[in-house]
Motif scaffolding. Structure first.
Motif, PDB file in Angstrom:
ATOM      1  N   ALA A 228      29.455  -4.227   1.070  1.00  0.00           N
ATOM      2  CA  ALA A 228      29.567  -3.803  -0.324  1.00  0.00           C
ATOM      3  C   ALA A 228      30.808  -4.388  -0.954  1.00  0.00           C
ATOM      4  O   ALA A 228      31.868  -4.497  -0.310  1.00  0.00           O
TER       5      ALA A 228
ATOM      6  N   LEU B 198      31.624  -1.664  -6.555  1.00  0.00           N
ATOM      7  CA  LEU B 198      30.243  -1.177  -6.538  1.00  0.00           C
ATOM      8  C   LEU B 198      30.074   0.123  -7.326  1.00  0.00           C
ATOM      9  O   LEU B 198      29.174   0.234  -8.175  1.00  0.00           O
TER      10      LEU B 198
ATOM     11  N   LEU C 259      28.417   1.690   4.365  1.00  0.00           N
ATOM     12  CA  LEU C 259      28.953   0.557   3.605  1.00  0.00           C
ATOM     13  C   LEU C 259      30.264   0.073   4.215  1.00  0.00           C
ATOM     14  O   LEU C 259      31.208   0.865   4.386  1.00  0.00           O
TER      15      LEU C 259
ATOM     16  N   LEU D 233      21.719   3.624  -1.464  1.00  0.00           N
ATOM     17  CA  LEU D 233      23.094   3.759  -0.988  1.00  0.00           C
ATOM     18  C   LEU D 233      23.300   5.075  -0.248  1.00  0.00           C
ATOM     19  O   LEU D 233      24.188   5.174   0.608  1.00  0.00           O
TER      20      LEU D 233
ATOM     21  N   THR E 216      25.396  -5.544  -3.032  1.00  0.00           N
ATOM     22  CA  THR E 216      25.435  -5.126  -1.633  1.00  0.00           C
ATOM     23  C   THR E 216      24.556  -6.098  -0.852  1.00  0.00           C
ATOM     24  O   THR E 216      23.704  -6.786  -1.421  1.00  0.00           O
TER      25      THR E 216
ATOM     26  N   TRP F 291      32.982  -6.452   2.258  1.00  0.00           N
ATOM     27  CA  TRP F 291      32.366  -7.780   2.213  1.00  0.00           C
ATOM     28  C   TRP F 291      33.069  -8.726   3.193  1.00  0.00           C
ATOM     29  O   TRP F 291      32.412  -9.451   3.960  1.00  0.00           O
TER      30      TRP F 291
ATOM     31  N   ALA G  39      25.346  -1.996   5.326  1.00  0.00           N
ATOM     32  CA  ALA G  39      25.385  -2.957   4.222  1.00  0.00           C
ATOM     33  C   ALA G  39      26.816  -3.336   3.900  1.00  0.00           C
ATOM     34  O   ALA G  39      27.732  -2.503   3.963  1.00  0.00           O
TER      35      ALA G  39
END
Length: 400
Positions: free
Chosen positions: A134, A138, A208, A203, A107, A211, A132
């Protein structure tokens, strides 16, 4: 009459000891109940503390076993100048080349990006929720699960979709998927809500996003802030020794490697420390109960001097008088101990069920509770019993 012709002294059989030992309890039930209550409270406290502690430790041990102890995390530390270091953008791929590594993911916290319930809320009122990026793999690595909806995948990870941690969802007031939250300067659709992640609690407080979405929408450069890695159990320490140098070959000294299960094991040790503290408090309560039993027995001896004198004049020896009052003291404490053990077991079972823990009650703890009560009764009754045995028939009957 010669000594050989004297009658054989009578002996108290076990049944006789029990019978004479219960005389004082039956004749003064209220006093006996109050005296036994102190012992019961002390024993119940000790049994409940040990039982609840064992149940909590069993639950935590089960969680550690279920989650595994082979998860390691890699994060950037600080360089020689006190500045935050940075992991290479290809750190995940490099860690994945280590032979025993079974899975690796990452992350990346997005600096300066906030998440809000609506665009009307002050950006500074983020509620401690971080945003974040992720990777899609994950959850299997960290042992997490989706409580509602779905996790990011190759498709949703490219678009404004977000998965909220359990704490983040609660603070944002999001209780179902399909809602929208304001991240940065754009609306994101909530596609999933995570269940609490024991080995990666960070988390739980995160929003999240994918990416690729982070690259396209927030100019994310691809540097991970936390790399999660799982390897074979027997290879954990070996992998741990090379992780820093593998994740950041240029500056391995600026890399922190940790084992999340160590935090859970630290909780286990902390529970043991608190158990010792509360066990000491229970022992104090038991000691106070023992003093109460001793006081009751001293008063009983004073009140029953005529009975002692009559028994002595009828041939009862000092040992028989002593064992009578010792038996009464042990019976008083033992009954309190039995009630305390039962009460402690019920408290333990009730608390364990409400917390969802396994009900763990070692037989040794129950037996130790009754044995402790009997020992306290023996010690508490020793002085009163000795005092009663020293009374001569004349001295005892003179108080009538």
């Amino acid at each position: 009459m010669r000594a050989s012709e004297l009658p054989t002294p009578s002996r108290l059989l076990p049944a006789d000891i029990v019978r004479v030992g219960l005389v004082g309890i039956r004749s003064r039930p209220t006093r006996a109940v109050l005296s036994a209550l102190g012992i019961a409270i002390g024993i119940a406290a000790m049994v409940a503390v040990l039982g609840i502690s064992n149940a909590g430790q069993a639950d935590l041990t089960n969680r550690i076993s279920r989650l595994g102890t082979n998860l390691l995390t890699v994060s950037p530390g600080r360089d020689l100048f006190g500045q935050d270091a940075q992991l290479p953008s290809d750190a995940v791929e490099m860690v994945g080349r280590i032979g025993p590594v079974e899975s690796v993911t990452a992350t990346a916290q997005l600096s300066g990006v906030t998440v809000r319930r609506t665009d009307r809320i002050d950006p500074l009122a983020g509620g401690g929720i971080g945003v974040a990026a992720a990777r899609t793999d994950l959850l299997p690595t960290v042992g997490g699960s989706v409580g509602q909806g779905v996790f990011l995948n190759g498709a949703t990870g490219r678009y404004p979709s977000v998965v909220l941690g359990s704490v983040a969802a609660e603070r944002l007031g999001i209780d179902r998927t399909g809602r929208q939250v304001y991240i940065g300067e754009r609306w994101f659709t909530v596609i999933g809500l995570l269940s609490p992640v024991a080995l990666a609690p960070e988390l739980d407080r995160s929003a999240l996003i994918g990416w690729d979405a982070a690259r396209d929408l927030f100019a994310f450069e691809g540097h991970p802030t936390t790399v999660y890695e799982r390897s074979a159990d027997e290879s954990v320490e070996a992998v741990r020794g090379v992780l820093a140098a593998t994740a950041n070959p240029q500056s391995p000294q600026d890399v922190r490697v940790s084992r999340p299960s160590d935090a859970l094991e630290a909780q286990l040790a902390a529970k043991s420390a608190f158990t010792s503290l509360f066990l000491g408090l229970g022992a104090v309560a038991l000691l106070v109960g023992g003093v109460g039993v001793a006081n009751t027995m001293v008063i009983s001896v004073l009140e029953r001097r005529p009975e002692i004198g009559l028994r002595r004049s009828l041939g009862a020896g000092r040992g028989q008088i002593r064992i009578q009052f010792l038996a009464e003291s042990v019976a008083l404490s033992g009954s309190g101990g039995a009630v305390g053990v039962l009460l402690g077991a019920l408290i333990t079972a009730g608390w364990s069920v409400t917390q969802g823990w396994p009900v763990v009650m070692p037989v040794g703890v129950l037996l130790a509770g009754v044995a402790s009560a009997a020992l306290i009764g023996t010690v508490a009754g020793l002085y009163p019993a000795t005092r009663a045995a020293r009374l001569t028939p004349t001295e005892a009957l003179s108080s009538v």
